[in-house]
Design a protein around this motif. Structure first.
Motif, PDB file in Angstrom:
ATOM      1  N   LYS A 140      -7.914  13.887 -16.620  1.00 14.75           N
ATOM      2  CA  LYS A 140      -7.508  15.248 -16.655  1.00 14.75           C
ATOM      3  C   LYS A 140      -8.224  16.012 -15.641  1.00 14.75           C
ATOM      4  O   LYS A 140      -7.531  16.752 -14.916  1.00 14.75           O
ATOM      5  N   ARG A 141      -9.382  15.770 -15.315  1.00 18.25           N
ATOM      6  CA  ARG A 141     -10.160  16.661 -14.342  1.00 18.25           C
ATOM      7  C   ARG A 141      -9.757  16.215 -13.036  1.00 18.25           C
ATOM      8  O   ARG A 141     -10.156  16.869 -11.759  1.00 18.25           O
ATOM      9  N   ILE A 142      -9.424  14.787 -12.544  1.00 17.44           N
ATOM     10  CA  ILE A 142      -9.037  14.572 -11.314  1.00 17.44           C
ATOM     11  C   ILE A 142      -7.738  14.838 -10.954  1.00 17.44           C
ATOM     12  O   ILE A 142      -7.262  14.422  -9.809  1.00 17.44           O
ATOM     13  N   GLN A 143      -6.824  15.429 -11.679  1.00 18.86           N
ATOM     14  CA  GLN A 143      -5.421  15.533 -11.260  1.00 18.86           C
ATOM     15  C   GLN A 143      -5.689  16.821 -10.386  1.00 18.86           C
ATOM     16  O   GLN A 143      -6.526  17.610 -10.485  1.00 18.86           O
ATOM     17  N   TYR A 144      -4.657  16.795  -9.533  1.00 22.67           N
ATOM     18  CA  TYR A 144      -4.431  17.976  -8.685  1.00 22.67           C
ATOM     19  C   TYR A 144      -4.121  19.254  -9.285  1.00 22.67           C
ATOM     20  O   TYR A 144      -3.261  19.407 -10.215  1.00 22.67           O
ATOM     21  N   PRO A 145      -4.891  20.320  -9.172  1.00 27.48           N
ATOM     22  CA  PRO A 145      -4.903  21.501  -9.958  1.00 27.48           C
ATOM     23  C   PRO A 145      -3.681  22.269  -9.579  1.00 27.48           C
ATOM     24  O   PRO A 145      -2.955  22.895 -10.602  1.00 27.48           O
ATOM     25  N   GLU A 146      -3.056  22.102  -8.343  1.00 27.48           N
ATOM     26  CA  GLU A 146      -1.694  23.020  -7.995  1.00 27.48           C
ATOM     27  C   GLU A 146      -0.488  21.962  -8.635  1.00 27.48           C
ATOM     28  O   GLU A 146       0.645  22.183  -8.152  1.00 27.48           O
ATOM     29  N   GLY A 147      -0.697  20.989  -9.238  1.00 33.68           N
ATOM     30  CA  GLY A 147       0.442  20.138  -9.624  1.00 33.68           C
ATOM     31  C   GLY A 147       0.292  18.766  -8.886  1.00 33.68           C
ATOM     32  O   GLY A 147      -0.460  18.548  -7.623  1.00 33.68           O
ATOM     33  N   ILE A 148       1.262  17.971  -9.402  1.00 35.28           N
ATOM     34  CA  ILE A 148       1.188  16.597  -8.861  1.00 35.28           C
ATOM     35  C   ILE A 148       1.702  16.417  -7.525  1.00 35.28           C
ATOM     36  O   ILE A 148       2.759  17.168  -7.005  1.00 35.28           O
ATOM     37  N   THR A 149       1.011  15.860  -6.551  1.00 33.86           N
ATOM     38  CA  THR A 149       1.415  15.582  -5.181  1.00 33.86           C
ATOM     39  C   THR A 149       1.072  14.004  -4.581  1.00 33.86           C
ATOM     40  O   THR A 149       0.285  13.382  -5.161  1.00 33.86           O
ATOM     41  N   PHE A 150       2.328  13.571  -4.284  1.00 41.06           N
ATOM     42  CA  PHE A 150       1.993  12.120  -3.840  1.00 41.06           C
ATOM     43  C   PHE A 150       1.689  11.893  -2.460  1.00 41.06           C
ATOM     44  O   PHE A 150       1.768  12.406  -1.582  1.00 41.06           O
ATOM     45  N   GLN A 151       1.143  10.554  -2.540  1.00 38.73           N
ATOM     46  CA  GLN A 151       0.684   9.887  -1.083  1.00 38.73           C
ATOM     47  C   GLN A 151       1.080   8.457  -1.157  1.00 38.73           C
ATOM     48  O   GLN A 151       1.118   7.712  -2.107  1.00 38.73           O
ATOM     49  N   TRP A 152       1.405   8.009   0.249  1.00 41.73           N
ATOM     50  CA  TRP A 152       1.424   6.859   0.565  1.00 41.73           C
ATOM     51  C   TRP A 152       0.177   6.159   1.330  1.00 41.73           C
ATOM     52  O   TRP A 152      -0.088   7.026   2.146  1.00 41.73           O
ATOM     53  N   ALA A 153      -0.177   5.047   0.777  1.00 36.53           N
ATOM     54  CA  ALA A 153      -1.397   4.502   1.791  1.00 36.53           C
ATOM     55  C   ALA A 153      -0.593   3.059   2.178  1.00 36.53           C
ATOM     56  O   ALA A 153      -0.073   2.269   1.446  1.00 36.53           O
ATOM     57  N   PHE A 154      -0.613   3.028   3.649  1.00 38.47           N
ATOM     58  CA  PHE A 154      -0.425   1.823   4.209  1.00 38.47           C
ATOM     59  C   PHE A 154      -1.574   0.951   4.533  1.00 38.47           C
ATOM     60  O   PHE A 154      -2.384   1.567   5.337  1.00 38.47           O
ATOM     61  N   CYS A 155      -1.912  -0.041   3.808  1.00 37.39           N
ATOM     62  CA  CYS A 155      -3.028  -0.961   3.699  1.00 37.39           C
ATOM     63  C   CYS A 155      -3.152  -2.121   4.481  1.00 37.39           C
ATOM     64  O   CYS A 155      -4.258  -2.468   4.614  1.00 37.39           O
ATOM     65  N   THR A 156      -2.203  -2.514   4.943  1.00 41.56           N
ATOM     66  CA  THR A 156      -2.086  -3.673   5.813  1.00 41.56           C
ATOM     67  C   THR A 156      -1.277  -3.450   6.999  1.00 41.56           C
ATOM     68  O   THR A 156      -0.489  -2.530   7.238  1.00 41.56           O
ATOM     69  N   GLU A 157      -1.869  -4.473   8.042  1.00 36.47           N
ATOM     70  CA  GLU A 157      -1.064  -4.335   9.345  1.00 36.47           C
ATOM     71  C   GLU A 157       0.445  -4.707   9.056  1.00 36.47           C
ATOM     72  O   GLU A 157       1.424  -4.001   9.879  1.00 36.47           O
ATOM     73  N   ARG A 158       0.812  -5.495   8.158  1.00 36.78           N
ATOM     74  CA  ARG A 158       2.006  -5.746   7.833  1.00 36.78           C
ATOM     75  C   ARG A 158       2.821  -4.606   7.135  1.00 36.78           C
ATOM     76  O   ARG A 158       4.038  -4.516   7.827  1.00 36.78           O
ATOM     77  N   ALA A 159       2.241  -3.685   6.610  1.00 37.64           N
ATOM     78  CA  ALA A 159       3.118  -2.704   6.394  1.00 37.64           C
ATOM     79  C   ALA A 159       2.977  -1.726   7.339  1.00 37.64           C
ATOM     80  O   ALA A 159       4.096  -0.928   7.637  1.00 37.64           O
ATOM     81  N   VAL A 160       1.930  -1.333   8.127  1.00 38.90           N
ATOM     82  CA  VAL A 160       1.926  -0.521   9.039  1.00 38.90           C
ATOM     83  C   VAL A 160       2.778  -0.607  10.182  1.00 38.90           C
ATOM     84  O   VAL A 160       3.325   0.363  10.949  1.00 38.90           O
ATOM     85  N   LYS A 161       3.258  -1.916  10.468  1.00 40.43           N
ATOM     86  CA  LYS A 161       4.183  -2.146  11.719  1.00 40.43           C
ATOM     87  C   LYS A 161       5.312  -1.528  11.487  1.00 40.43           C
ATOM     88  O   LYS A 161       6.325  -1.421  12.345  1.00 40.43           O
ATOM     89  N   HIS A 162       5.726  -1.166  10.191  1.00 44.53           N
ATOM     90  CA  HIS A 162       7.118  -0.509   9.545  1.00 44.53           C
ATOM     91  C   HIS A 162       6.987   0.956  10.021  1.00 44.53           C
ATOM     92  O   HIS A 162       7.807   1.709   9.545  1.00 44.53           O
ATOM     93  N   LEU A 163       5.970   1.544  10.396  1.00 45.66           N
ATOM     94  CA  LEU A 163       5.854   3.109  10.505  1.00 45.66           C
ATOM     95  C   LEU A 163       6.134   3.246  12.231  1.00 45.66           C
ATOM     96  O   LEU A 163       5.498   2.699  13.050  1.00 45.66           O
ATOM     97  N   HIS A 164       7.113   4.235  12.359  1.00 44.04           N
ATOM     98  CA  HIS A 164       7.245   4.424  13.675  1.00 44.04           C
ATOM     99  C   HIS A 164       7.328   6.021  14.137  1.00 44.04           C
ATOM    100  O   HIS A 164       7.736   6.785  13.532  1.00 44.04           O
ATOM    101  N   SER A 165       6.143   6.029  15.067  1.00 41.42           N
ATOM    102  CA  SER A 165       6.039   7.542  15.502  1.00 41.42           C
ATOM    103  C   SER A 165       7.349   8.228  16.129  1.00 41.42           C
ATOM    104  O   SER A 165       8.062   7.804  16.628  1.00 41.42           O
ATOM    105  N   LEU A 166       7.496   9.717  15.645  1.00 44.58           N
ATOM    106  CA  LEU A 166       8.320  10.428  16.044  1.00 44.58           C
ATOM    107  C   LEU A 166       7.675  11.361  16.948  1.00 44.58           C
ATOM    108  O   LEU A 166       6.784  11.734  17.053  1.00 44.58           O
TER     109      LEU A 166
END
Length: 154
Positions: free
Chosen positions: A128-154
């Motif tokens: 309960k205490r580690i939940q974001y106080p303003e409500g749920i907010t999501f994040q994406w974590a790209f953990c490997t080079e395999r995943a990062v190569k699919h991100l394209h800067s705009l």
């Protein structure tokens, strides 16, 4: 899908070795689908390290998720909290996921980890205490080079 990374610098090339360990989902490149969340993170980084508020924008084709090893948390849960706790307590990578998606933990998580480990609170209270106080907010974590190569800067 557009994803945003809040920083105090423009990210030209994603370098996972520059990512800090002991974060919610481990060492990774973190992004949000919410531009306001990225702006808040950028402001935090400016206040901590100096520089200017920069919101880096990336395009991500979600169809590639079928090719990647993905861990998905759609809500706060005991499984999510245990995963976050393990990652926050380690400077090593504890998993082999390419991408982890899930809720952001409260900024005051360090204090709550101490309280849990000292026996001052039980695990349900910790969750309960580690939940974001303003409500749920999501994040994406790209953990490997395999995943990062699919991100394209705009």
């Amino acid at each position: 899908m557009k994803l945003y990374h809040g920083s105090n610098v423009k990210v030209e090339n994603i370098n996972l070795s520059m990512s800090r360990p002991a974060k919610d989902f481990g060492r990774a490149f973190y992004l949000s689908a919410e531009i306001e969340q990225a702006k808040e993170m950028a402001q935090f980084k400016v206040e901590t390290f100096g520089g200017d508020v920069v919101v880096n924008v990336f395009e991500f084709d979600t169809s590639v998720l079928e090719e990647l090893k993905v861990l998905h948390f759609d809500r706060y849960s005991e499984e999510w909290a245990k995963f976050v706790l393990a990652n926050r307590n380690s400077s090593e990578t504890l998993h082999d996921y390419d991408v982890v998606f899930g809720p952001i933990a409260n900024d005051k998580i360090g204090r709550q980890i101490f309280n849990l480990q000292a026996g001052y609170i039980d695990f349900p209270t910790f969750i309960k205490r580690i939940q974001y106080p303003e409500g749920i907010t999501f994040q994406w974590a790209f953990c490997t080079e395999r995943a990062v190569k699919h991100l394209h800067s705009l």
